[in-house]
Design a protein around this motif. Structure first.
Motif, PDB file in Angstrom:
ATOM      1  N   GLU A  65      -6.383 -11.881  -9.952  1.00 17.85           N
ATOM      2  CA  GLU A  65      -7.565 -11.556 -10.754  1.00 17.85           C
ATOM      3  C   GLU A  65      -7.967 -12.740 -11.640  1.00 17.85           C
ATOM      4  OE1 GLU A  65      -9.242  -8.008 -13.622  1.00 17.85           O
ATOM      5  OE2 GLU A  65      -7.091  -8.394 -13.612  1.00 17.85           O
ATOM      6  N   ALA A  66      -6.997 -13.417 -12.228  1.00 13.93           N
ATOM      7  CA  ALA A  66      -7.283 -14.581 -13.063  1.00 13.93           C
ATOM      8  C   ALA A  66      -7.920 -15.696 -12.229  1.00 13.93           C
ATOM      9  CB  ALA A  66      -6.014 -15.082 -13.731  1.00 13.93           C
ATOM     10  N   ASN A  67      -7.388 -15.936 -11.022  1.00 18.01           N
ATOM     11  CA  ASN A  67      -7.968 -16.950 -10.145  1.00 18.01           C
ATOM     12  C   ASN A  67      -9.366 -16.559  -9.701  1.00 18.01           C
ATOM     13  OD1 ASN A  67      -5.982 -18.900 -10.203  1.00 18.01           O
ATOM     14  ND2 ASN A  67      -4.820 -17.954  -8.553  1.00 18.01           N
ATOM     15  N   PHE A  68      -9.582 -15.278  -9.457  1.00 21.59           N
ATOM     16  CA  PHE A  68     -10.925 -14.810  -9.091  1.00 21.59           C
ATOM     17  C   PHE A  68     -11.915 -15.097 -10.223  1.00 21.59           C
ATOM     18  CE2 PHE A  68     -14.197 -11.515  -9.240  1.00 21.59           C
ATOM     19  CZ  PHE A  68     -14.834 -11.777  -8.036  1.00 21.59           C
ATOM     20  N   LYS A  69     -11.506 -14.803 -11.445  1.00 22.60           N
ATOM     21  CA  LYS A  69     -12.399 -15.048 -12.588  1.00 22.60           C
ATOM     22  C   LYS A  69     -12.692 -16.531 -12.753  1.00 22.60           C
ATOM     23  CE  LYS A  69     -11.233 -10.898 -15.190  1.00 22.60           C
ATOM     24  NZ  LYS A  69     -10.603 -10.337 -16.378  1.00 22.60           N
ATOM     25  N   LEU A  70     -11.675 -17.374 -12.561  1.00 25.10           N
ATOM     26  CA  LEU A  70     -11.900 -18.820 -12.646  1.00 25.10           C
ATOM     27  C   LEU A  70     -12.864 -19.285 -11.561  1.00 25.10           C
ATOM     28  CD1 LEU A  70      -8.306 -20.126 -13.428  1.00 25.10           C
ATOM     29  CD2 LEU A  70     -10.323 -20.341 -14.890  1.00 25.10           C
ATOM     30  N   SER A  71     -12.696 -18.769 -10.348  1.00 24.47           N
ATOM     31  CA  SER A  71     -13.586 -19.181  -9.256  1.00 24.47           C
ATOM     32  C   SER A  71     -15.010 -18.680  -9.484  1.00 24.47           C
ATOM     33  CB  SER A  71     -13.055 -18.707  -7.899  1.00 24.47           C
ATOM     34  OG  SER A  71     -13.010 -17.301  -7.831  1.00 24.47           O
ATOM     35  N   LEU A  72     -15.143 -17.508 -10.049  1.00 23.84           N
ATOM     36  CA  LEU A  72     -16.471 -16.976 -10.359  1.00 23.84           C
ATOM     37  C   LEU A  72     -17.156 -17.824 -11.429  1.00 23.84           C
ATOM     38  CD1 LEU A  72     -18.448 -14.711  -9.693  1.00 23.84           C
ATOM     39  CD2 LEU A  72     -17.342 -13.336 -11.445  1.00 23.84           C
ATOM     40  N   ASP A  73     -16.420 -18.198 -12.471  1.00 27.74           N
ATOM     41  CA  ASP A  73     -16.978 -19.071 -13.503  1.00 27.74           C
ATOM     42  C   ASP A  73     -17.348 -20.436 -12.926  1.00 27.74           C
ATOM     43  OD1 ASP A  73     -16.772 -17.137 -15.463  1.00 27.74           O
ATOM     44  OD2 ASP A  73     -14.874 -17.901 -16.255  1.00 27.74           O
ATOM     45  N   PHE A  74     -16.534 -20.929 -12.018  1.00 26.79           N
ATOM     46  CA  PHE A  74     -16.812 -22.205 -11.343  1.00 26.79           C
ATOM     47  C   PHE A  74     -18.139 -22.110 -10.581  1.00 26.79           C
ATOM     48  CE2 PHE A  74     -16.354 -24.898  -7.529  1.00 26.79           C
ATOM     49  CZ  PHE A  74     -16.138 -26.135  -8.123  1.00 26.79           C
ATOM     50  N   ALA A  75     -18.325 -21.032  -9.836  1.00 25.27           N
ATOM     51  CA  ALA A  75     -19.567 -20.840  -9.079  1.00 25.27           C
ATOM     52  C   ALA A  75     -20.763 -20.684 -10.017  1.00 25.27           C
ATOM     53  CB  ALA A  75     -19.436 -19.618  -8.174  1.00 25.27           C
ATOM     54  N   LYS A  76     -20.569 -19.991 -11.130  1.00 23.52           N
ATOM     55  CA  LYS A  76     -21.656 -19.810 -12.099  1.00 23.52           C
ATOM     56  C   LYS A  76     -22.133 -21.148 -12.650  1.00 23.52           C
ATOM     57  CE  LYS A  76     -20.456 -15.184 -13.755  1.00 23.52           C
ATOM     58  NZ  LYS A  76     -19.936 -14.430 -14.909  1.00 23.52           N
ATOM     59  N   SER A  77     -21.226 -22.113 -12.785  1.00 12.97           N
ATOM     60  CA  SER A  77     -21.634 -23.416 -13.311  1.00 12.97           C
ATOM     61  C   SER A  77     -22.638 -24.083 -12.377  1.00 12.97           C
ATOM     62  CB  SER A  77     -20.424 -24.318 -13.543  1.00 12.97           C
ATOM     63  OG  SER A  77     -19.840 -24.723 -12.325  1.00 12.97           O
ATOM     64  N   PHE A  78     -22.501 -23.854 -11.075  1.00  7.76           N
ATOM     65  CA  PHE A  78     -23.459 -24.417 -10.123  1.00  7.76           C
ATOM     66  C   PHE A  78     -24.787 -23.666 -10.192  1.00  7.76           C
ATOM     67  CE2 PHE A  78     -19.581 -26.150  -8.461  1.00  7.76           C
ATOM     68  CZ  PHE A  78     -19.954 -27.435  -8.120  1.00  7.76           C
ATOM     69  N   ALA A  79     -24.724 -22.370 -10.369  1.00  9.98           N
ATOM     70  CA  ALA A  79     -25.958 -21.580 -10.507  1.00  9.98           C
ATOM     71  C   ALA A  79     -26.703 -21.989 -11.763  1.00  9.98           C
ATOM     72  CB  ALA A  79     -25.630 -20.091 -10.528  1.00  9.98           C
ATOM     73  N   ALA A  80     -25.989 -22.201 -12.866  1.00 10.42           N
ATOM     74  CA  ALA A  80     -26.612 -22.624 -14.111  1.00 10.42           C
ATOM     75  C   ALA A  80     -27.226 -24.010 -13.947  1.00 10.42           C
ATOM     76  CB  ALA A  80     -25.591 -22.633 -15.247  1.00 10.42           C
ATOM     77  N   LYS A  81     -26.538 -24.902 -13.254  1.00  8.98           N
ATOM     78  CA  LYS A  81     -27.044 -26.253 -13.021  1.00  8.98           C
ATOM     79  C   LYS A  81     -28.313 -26.204 -12.176  1.00  8.98           C
ATOM     80  CE  LYS A  81     -26.687 -30.798 -12.646  1.00  8.98           C
ATOM     81  NZ  LYS A  81     -27.377 -31.575 -13.624  1.00  8.98           N
ATOM     82  N   GLN A  82     -28.330 -25.348 -11.162  1.00  6.02           N
ATOM     83  CA  GLN A  82     -29.497 -25.226 -10.293  1.00  6.02           C
ATOM     84  C   GLN A  82     -30.689 -24.693 -11.100  1.00  6.02           C
ATOM     85  OE1 GLN A  82     -28.981 -22.696  -6.868  1.00  6.02           O
ATOM     86  NE2 GLN A  82     -30.896 -23.323  -5.964  1.00  6.02           N
ATOM     87  N   ASN A  83     -30.447 -23.710 -11.969  1.00  8.03           N
ATOM     88  CA  ASN A  83     -31.519 -23.177 -12.802  1.00  8.03           C
ATOM     89  C   ASN A  83     -32.060 -24.228 -13.756  1.00  8.03           C
ATOM     90  OD1 ASN A  83     -31.389 -20.659 -11.614  1.00  8.03           O
ATOM     91  ND2 ASN A  83     -30.010 -19.826 -13.159  1.00  8.03           N
ATOM     92  N   ASP A  84     -31.180 -25.082 -14.306  1.00  7.92           N
ATOM     93  CA  ASP A  84     -31.614 -26.147 -15.199  1.00  7.92           C
ATOM     94  C   ASP A  84     -32.466 -27.171 -14.454  1.00  7.92           C
ATOM     95  OD1 ASP A  84     -30.259 -24.971 -17.290  1.00  7.92           O
ATOM     96  OD2 ASP A  84     -28.532 -26.331 -17.188  1.00  7.92           O
TER      97      ASP A  84
END
Length: 87
Positions: A65-84
């Motif tokens: 579960e901890a690794n899943f959350k880290l991977s989800l946050d990692f993916a979100k950083s790319f989504a945030a970058k794309q939105n920027d």
């Protein structure tokens, strides 16, 4: 810069002070690898802190579960970058 120079510089850099900084560094490294044309990259997420892993009630589910959350946050950083970039 050539690979030897990059390795030398990274060997002199101190480790990140937090999981957040580690994640920021990881996302930046992945972004640079993608820009360099790499199509397949592997990202390894750090284990939970030692004090957590040593607890009697930590299960494989907790680690996953901890690794899943880290991977989800990692993916979100790319989504945030794309939105920027779109703005």
């Amino acid at each position: 810069a050539d690979p030897a120079t990059i390795k030398d510089r990274s060997d002199r850099e101190s480790p990140p002070q937090s999981f957040y900084q580690l994640q920021v560094n990881c996302a930046r490294a992945a972004e640079l690898a993608i820009k360099d044309g790499h199509k397949l990259i592997e990202v390894e997420f750090p284990p939970l802190p030692a004090q957590v892993l040593e607890m009697d009630d930590v299960s494989a589910y907790d680690v996953a579960e901890a690794n899943f959350k880290l991977s989800l946050d990692f993916a979100k950083s790319f989504a945030a970058k794309q939105n920027d970039d779109e703005e």
